[in-house]
Motif scaffolding. Structure first.
Motif, PDB file in Angstrom:
ATOM      1  N   GLY A 184       0.745  -1.271   0.015  1.00 11.83           N
ATOM      2  CA  GLY A 184      -0.057  -0.043   0.013  1.00 11.83           C
ATOM      3  C   GLY A 184       1.043   1.266  -0.072  1.00 11.83           C
ATOM      4  O   GLY A 184       0.091   2.407  -0.159  1.00 11.83           O
ATOM      5  N   GLN A 185       2.027   1.031   0.467  1.00 11.31           N
ATOM      6  CA  GLN A 185       2.977   2.515   0.254  1.00 11.31           C
ATOM      7  C   GLN A 185       3.916   2.566  -0.847  1.00 11.31           C
ATOM      8  O   GLN A 185       4.124   3.825  -1.346  1.00 11.31           O
ATOM      9  N   SER A 186       4.713   1.541  -1.189  1.00 10.80           N
ATOM     10  CA  SER A 186       5.568   1.727  -2.253  1.00 10.80           C
ATOM     11  C   SER A 186       5.858   0.485  -2.930  1.00 10.80           C
ATOM     12  O   SER A 186       5.730  -0.797  -2.532  1.00 10.80           O
ATOM     13  N   VAL A 187       6.460   0.526  -4.106  1.00 13.91           N
ATOM     14  CA  VAL A 187       6.724  -0.577  -4.909  1.00 13.91           C
ATOM     15  C   VAL A 187       7.856  -0.294  -5.665  1.00 13.91           C
ATOM     16  O   VAL A 187       7.911   0.929  -6.447  1.00 13.91           O
ATOM     17  N   THR A 188       9.063  -1.198  -6.002  1.00 14.83           N
ATOM     18  CA  THR A 188      10.234  -0.686  -6.628  1.00 14.83           C
ATOM     19  C   THR A 188      10.439  -1.813  -7.664  1.00 14.83           C
ATOM     20  O   THR A 188      10.325  -2.868  -7.296  1.00 14.83           O
ATOM     21  N   TYR A 189      10.646  -1.306  -8.784  1.00 13.34           N
ATOM     22  CA  TYR A 189      11.146  -2.368  -9.854  1.00 13.34           C
ATOM     23  C   TYR A 189      12.501  -2.181 -10.214  1.00 13.34           C
ATOM     24  O   TYR A 189      13.006  -1.136 -10.361  1.00 13.34           O
TER      25      TYR A 189
END
Length: 604
Positions: free
Chosen positions: A224-229
């Motif tokens: 719900g806060q962040s996602v990194t690729y």
């Protein structure tokens, strides 16, 4: 399975060779016109093939997410999750509907489109090292037909089977030849890994990232806060012509924020790197401060002529009070765009009037003889003004006083069986007061809706503003549990079969048919469009005719558009000298180490 519905339904023509047994083989797929790039092209014109790779770019998202499954029927998927899987072919961004090989190498098909064979690149593999095979292609089709959303099953009902002819060749058989369906199936297909999805339900959310296949994979996330690729180091397709000069950032991070105002302040404080602004007031008044003065943040206005979407207040015509076109037209007089543009938008916008805005298919003037001809079979099923008037949204003098417009609205309401009683718009027959709800999730939308609400009140109409979170908004949109939303119909560079999803009644369950339209004339025109993809002259007439019919049915209150990118970025990026004609092309940008060294350490 597909990057988007737009790519799902686009028709394709294949420029290739015809052998003695009349089987066509080709490496490029062209939906409209002819392919710009030859079979042996090295890269797209709008990239820098020598662009360095590395560094991190951070974007902002408003709202939250609770799933990594882009195809689930519930939940909100994470930003960027639509690009976890590569497609069989990739579109170029300086052409309309031209596609070039990614997972696929080439295709073969007969002239009657009764079947198609797709050769898979033998080097293609998923992120876990497992090869991408024809069996995965067959599994993907079956998975979507069994567990995907309903409109896929409706659209692909003419596909008899997708099977693995060999490890690297998939074969598609049709129940009956259908060019658009067959080609659309191949063109936009994302290929799922069978070994990951075999025991999972595609319609359910995923709370952990799936195995992917594209240039980036999820390397970190906070629910719900962040996602990194992160860029996949051994990405098998990095040197293919469709990828050279693209995917230049080492990592791509999405941070989530509560609302647009908080998001903008976070950008100015250096919490993320790039922002495309959608709010005129923000752009005109809030892009200033110490980091702008020091040259750390660059503010740019980049003109373009990209076809524009129909952003609008959309009526749910399945609601009884919005089933009457006279009522819908009456309410359109309450929108004072000229005053809003002057007072709220700093004159940055142009009123949208067409579903083919910024294209040759926009209906202007009176219909041509060719348009009249294509409308002849449904002449008695379309509004009479289609043939006698050019549609224009109501226009005011910008003073904020719209008595003339309101008088027209009251007259239309009276014709529809409504009149003002004790300052309340009342149904003459039932005594029902006219009251409805505008459903939204953004405080910015609320600010823009208030002037419309105020003018509707002068008509005795109560428009309630209902703001919910994104999860509830999407659920109510899918359930068609709304009276009106502020939404949009995607841009149409040309009249493509995509219009079936948005407007044809056979796809009424689609959330893309936001207005819930079920109209025999529109069914006829969209079906004619799908059947005439190889007839550009008739397509021109059909597109303009459809535009007229949609305009005069008042399914929406058109909002506005701007033919300019409003972009602000921390000054650490360089980009190719040529921008893609139809996008901003951020996937061709790269981190310029010399520029980055001049920034505060946090944003280098």
């Amino acid at each position: 399975m597909y990057r988007c519905v737009s790519s799902l339904l686009v028709a394709m023509a294949i420029a290739g060779s015809v052998s003695a047994n009349e089987v066509i083989e080709s490496r490029s797929l062209v939906g409209f016109g002819s392919a710009k790039y030859p079979a042996d092209f090295s890269h797209f014109d709008y990239v820098n093939p020598e662009a360095p790779k590395g560094g991190q770019v951070t974007y902002a998202q408003v709202g939250t997410f609770d799933s990594f499954n882009r195809y689930a029927s519930r939940g909100v998927s994470a930003a960027g999750s639509e690009a976890i899987y590569d497609t069989l072919f990739v579109s170029s961004e300086d052409e309309i509907d031209s596609y070039y090989p990614l997972i696929a190498e080439k295709v073969r098909y007969p002239e009657d489109y009764a079947w198609m064979e797709v050769d898979i690149n033998p080097n293609a593999k998923f992120h876990d090292g497992q090869p991408i095979t024809a069996a995965d292609v067959a599994f993907t089709f079956d998975k979507f037909m069994k567990e995907g959303v309903a409109q896929y099953r409706v659209y692909f009902k003419d596909v008899k089977s997708v099977t693995a002819k060999s490890e690297h060749t998939a074969r598609i058989e049709m129940v009956k030849p259908n060019r658009e369906v067959l080609l659309a199936l191949v063109q936009g297909m994302n290929v799922l890994p069978e070994h990951f999805w075999r025991d999972k339900n595609l319609s359910e959310p995923l709370n952990t990232p799936p195995i992917g296949s594209s240039a980036y994979q999820i390397s970190d996330y906070k629910p719900g806060q962040s996602v990194t690729y992160s860029l996949v180091k051994d990405y098998w397709a990095k040197d293919l012509p469709v990828n050279v000069g693209r995917h230049n950032f080492g990592t791509i991070k999405y941070d989530y924020y509560r609302d647009e105002t908080v998001t903008l302040e976070a950008f100015k404080a250096g919490e993320y790197d790039i922002r495309e602004e959608n709010v005129a007031k923000f752009w005109a008044t809030m892009y200033q401060g110490a980091n702008f003065d020091k040259g750390y943040i660059v503010k740019e206005e980049i003109p373009h002529q990209i076809p524009q979407s129909m952003q609008a207040f959309v009526f749910n015509t399945e609601r009884s009070y919005f089933s009457d076109a006279k009522v819908r037209e009456a309410l359109s007089y309450a929108m004072d765009f000229e005053w809003m543009n002057k007072s709220l938008f700093y004159n940055q916008y142009t009123r949208t009037r067409s579903y083919f805005q910024n294209t040759d298919y926009e209906a202007k003037g009176l219909p041509s003889e060719a348009e009249v001809a294509v409308l002849a079979p449904v002449k008695d099923k379309v509004p009479a003004r289609v043939f006698t008037e050019e549609y224009q949204p109501p226009k005011s003098d910008g003073s904020g006083r719209i008595r003339v417009q309101l008088r027209k609205a009251l007259a239309l309401m009276k014709e529809a069986g409504w009149e003002v009683q004790n300052k309340v718009m009342t149904n003459v027959e039932t005594g029902e007061a006219f009251s409805f709800e505008l459903l939204m999730y953004s405080p910015t939308t609320e600010r823009l809706a208030i002037p419309l609400q105020r003018n509707l009140k002068l008509l005795g109409i109560d428009m309630r503003l209902r703001t919910v979170d994104t999860t509830q908004y999407i659920k109510r949109l899918r359930d068609r549990d709304f009276d009106m939303v502020s939404a949009g119909y995607g841009a149409n560079p040309y009249p493509s079969p995509n219009l079936m999803i948005a407007w044809n009644s056979n796809f009424i369950d689609s959330t893309y048919n936001t207005a819930g339209v079920k109209d025999p004339a529109i069914d006829y025109l969209t079906e004619q469009i799908a059947e005439n993809q190889e007839n550009p002259d008739k397509l021109l007439s059909l597109g303009r005719a459809l535009d007229r019919v949609l305009q005069w049915n008042f399914y929406v209150i058109p909002q506005w558009h701007i033919s300019m990118f409003r972009v602000a970025s921390w000054d650490k990026f360089s980009r190719p000298p040529l921008r893609p004609k139809y996008t901003l092309g951020q996937d061709t940008w790269w981190i310029d180490s010399e520029k980055a060294a001049k920034l505060p350490e946090k944003r280098r």
